[in-house]
Scaffold this motif. Structure first.
Motif, PDB file in Angstrom:
ATOM      1  N   ASP A  33      15.382   0.455  -8.607  1.00  0.00           N
ATOM      2  CA  ASP A  33      14.227   1.172  -8.613  1.00  0.00           C
ATOM      3  C   ASP A  33      13.438   1.148  -7.416  1.00  0.00           C
ATOM      4  OD1 ASP A  33      13.382  -1.329  -9.248  1.00  0.00           O
ATOM      5  OD2 ASP A  33      12.518  -0.991 -11.289  1.00  0.00           O
ATOM      6  N   GLN A  34      12.517  -0.112  -7.092  1.00  0.00           N
ATOM      7  CA  GLN A  34      11.894  -0.385  -6.091  1.00  0.00           C
ATOM      8  C   GLN A  34      12.639  -1.172  -4.981  1.00  0.00           C
ATOM      9  OE1 GLN A  34       7.839  -1.674  -6.819  1.00  0.00           O
ATOM     10  NE2 GLN A  34       7.079   0.321  -7.264  1.00  0.00           N
ATOM     11  N   MET A  35      12.790  -0.575  -3.869  1.00  0.00           N
ATOM     12  CA  MET A  35      13.364  -1.225  -2.722  1.00  0.00           C
ATOM     13  C   MET A  35      12.490  -0.941  -1.502  1.00  0.00           C
ATOM     14  SD  MET A  35      17.421  -0.249  -3.323  1.00  0.00           S
ATOM     15  CE  MET A  35      18.090  -1.214  -2.021  1.00  0.00           C
ATOM     16  N   VAL A  36      12.785  -2.269  -0.528  1.00  0.00           N
ATOM     17  CA  VAL A  36      12.169  -1.857   0.768  1.00  0.00           C
ATOM     18  C   VAL A  36      13.411  -2.119   1.932  1.00  0.00           C
ATOM     19  CG1 VAL A  36      10.776  -3.149   2.405  1.00  0.00           C
ATOM     20  CG2 VAL A  36      10.111  -3.055   0.074  1.00  0.00           C
ATOM     21  N   LEU A  37      13.723  -1.321   2.608  1.00  0.00           N
ATOM     22  CA  LEU A  37      14.733  -1.349   3.437  1.00  0.00           C
ATOM     23  C   LEU A  37      14.415  -1.499   4.941  1.00  0.00           C
ATOM     24  CD1 LEU A  37      15.868   0.591   0.949  1.00  0.00           C
ATOM     25  CD2 LEU A  37      17.943   0.553   2.367  1.00  0.00           C
ATOM     26  N   ILE A  83      10.782   2.848   1.995  1.00  0.00           N
ATOM     27  CA  ILE A  83      10.425   2.284   0.896  1.00  0.00           C
ATOM     28  C   ILE A  83      11.110   3.310  -0.170  1.00  0.00           C
ATOM     29  CG2 ILE A  83       8.676   0.627   1.304  1.00  0.00           C
ATOM     30  CD1 ILE A  83       6.887   2.806  -0.403  1.00  0.00           C
ATOM     31  N   LEU A  84      11.568   2.801  -1.225  1.00  0.00           N
ATOM     32  CA  LEU A  84      12.206   3.688  -2.119  1.00  0.00           C
ATOM     33  C   LEU A  84      11.739   3.325  -3.617  1.00  0.00           C
ATOM     34  CD1 LEU A  84      16.056   3.953  -1.349  1.00  0.00           C
ATOM     35  CD2 LEU A  84      14.438   5.602  -0.838  1.00  0.00           C
ATOM     36  N   ASP A  85      11.460   4.260  -4.465  1.00  0.00           N
ATOM     37  CA  ASP A  85      10.987   4.037  -5.632  1.00  0.00           C
ATOM     38  C   ASP A  85      11.729   5.010  -6.576  1.00  0.00           C
ATOM     39  OD1 ASP A  85       9.775   3.721  -8.246  1.00  0.00           O
ATOM     40  OD2 ASP A  85       7.764   3.477  -7.438  1.00  0.00           O
ATOM     41  N   GLU A  94       0.844  -1.188   0.019  1.00  0.00           N
ATOM     42  CA  GLU A  94       0.008  -0.022   0.097  1.00  0.00           C
ATOM     43  C   GLU A  94       0.874   1.210  -0.032  1.00  0.00           C
ATOM     44  OE1 GLU A  94      -3.016  -0.179  -0.632  1.00  0.00           O
ATOM     45  OE2 GLU A  94      -3.510   2.143  -0.099  1.00  0.00           O
ATOM     46  N   MET A  95       2.105   1.171   0.737  1.00  0.00           N
ATOM     47  CA  MET A  95       2.728   2.198   0.808  1.00  0.00           C
ATOM     48  C   MET A  95       3.512   2.704  -0.451  1.00  0.00           C
ATOM     49  SD  MET A  95       5.298   1.973   4.210  1.00  0.00           S
ATOM     50  CE  MET A  95       6.608   3.219   3.954  1.00  0.00           C
ATOM     51  N   LEU A 135       9.992   9.961  -4.144  1.00  0.00           N
ATOM     52  CA  LEU A 135      11.066   9.013  -4.372  1.00  0.00           C
ATOM     53  C   LEU A 135      11.136   7.978  -2.936  1.00  0.00           C
ATOM     54  CD1 LEU A 135      13.966  11.657  -5.462  1.00  0.00           C
ATOM     55  CD2 LEU A 135      12.533  10.138  -6.956  1.00  0.00           C
ATOM     56  N   GLY A 136      10.687   8.576  -2.059  1.00  0.00           N
ATOM     57  CA  GLY A 136      11.042   7.603  -0.659  1.00  0.00           C
ATOM     58  C   GLY A 136       9.694   8.108   0.002  1.00  0.00           C
TER      59      GLY A 136
END
Ligand code: NI
Length: 174
Positions: free
Chosen positions: A78-82, A67-69, A41-42, A52-53
């Protein structure tokens, strides 16, 4: 089959002035289906907001992840979950205009390190490490700050803070 719960789809971006943004977030102890649905959802919210984040506290969740996009900037990632990120090292310097989804319409020149190495856990529970520079490094550092209740306005001096006082007042939720 996993039913999407109503609460997972009821996210909104928390604005400056909300005390949630100043809290130190708690580590994530388990990657649950609820957390996965929340993160999905985020990404939708982030895309809609053209950001971007986005960090968990910005959508009202007091946990250490963001998250980053960066897909619109055609970068390697591109899309990351940290999850449970830890800044391992920083170097260099960059000064760039920066914004934050919790401060609509506010852009500030912020100096940050140009390179960063960050350890984190991914959505599958793997221990990962990422080294980034430029915009990506800036995004990681900005979002990581949110997990410690730190905001980008904290980097500007008091004279500049006075200049943006009116804008902050407009954004601030009472
Ligand atoms: Ni932000």
């Amino acid at each position: 089959m996993l039913k999407k719960s109503a609460k997972a789809t009821k996210q909104r971006i928390v604005l400056y002035g909300d005390s949630t943004l100043r809290k130190i977030c708690e580590p994530v102890t388990e990657i649950t289906p609820d957390l996965r649905a929340f993160i999905e959802e985020m990404f939708k919210i982030l895309k809609r907001a053209k950001g971007l984040g986005l960090s968990a506290p910005q959508v009202g969740r007091n946990q250490r992840f963001f998250i980053l996009d960066l897909s619109s900037n055609s970068l390697e990632y591109d899309q990351m979950v940290l999850i449970n990120p830890e800044i391992v090292s920083v170097s260099g310097e960059q000064c760039c205009e920066e914004g934050c989804l919790s401060f609509p319409g506010l852009y500030l020149e912020i100096t940050r390190p140009n390179k960063v190495t960050c350890r984190y856990t991914d959505l599958d529970g793997n221990k990962m490490s990422v080294s980034a520079e430029g915009l990506m490094a800036r995004a990681i550092l900005h979002e990581n700050d949110h997990l410690d209740g730190k905001l980008f306005i904290d980097y500007i001096n008091s004279a500049d803070r006075e200049l943006i006082a009116g804008k902050l007042k407009k954004i601030k939720v009472s």
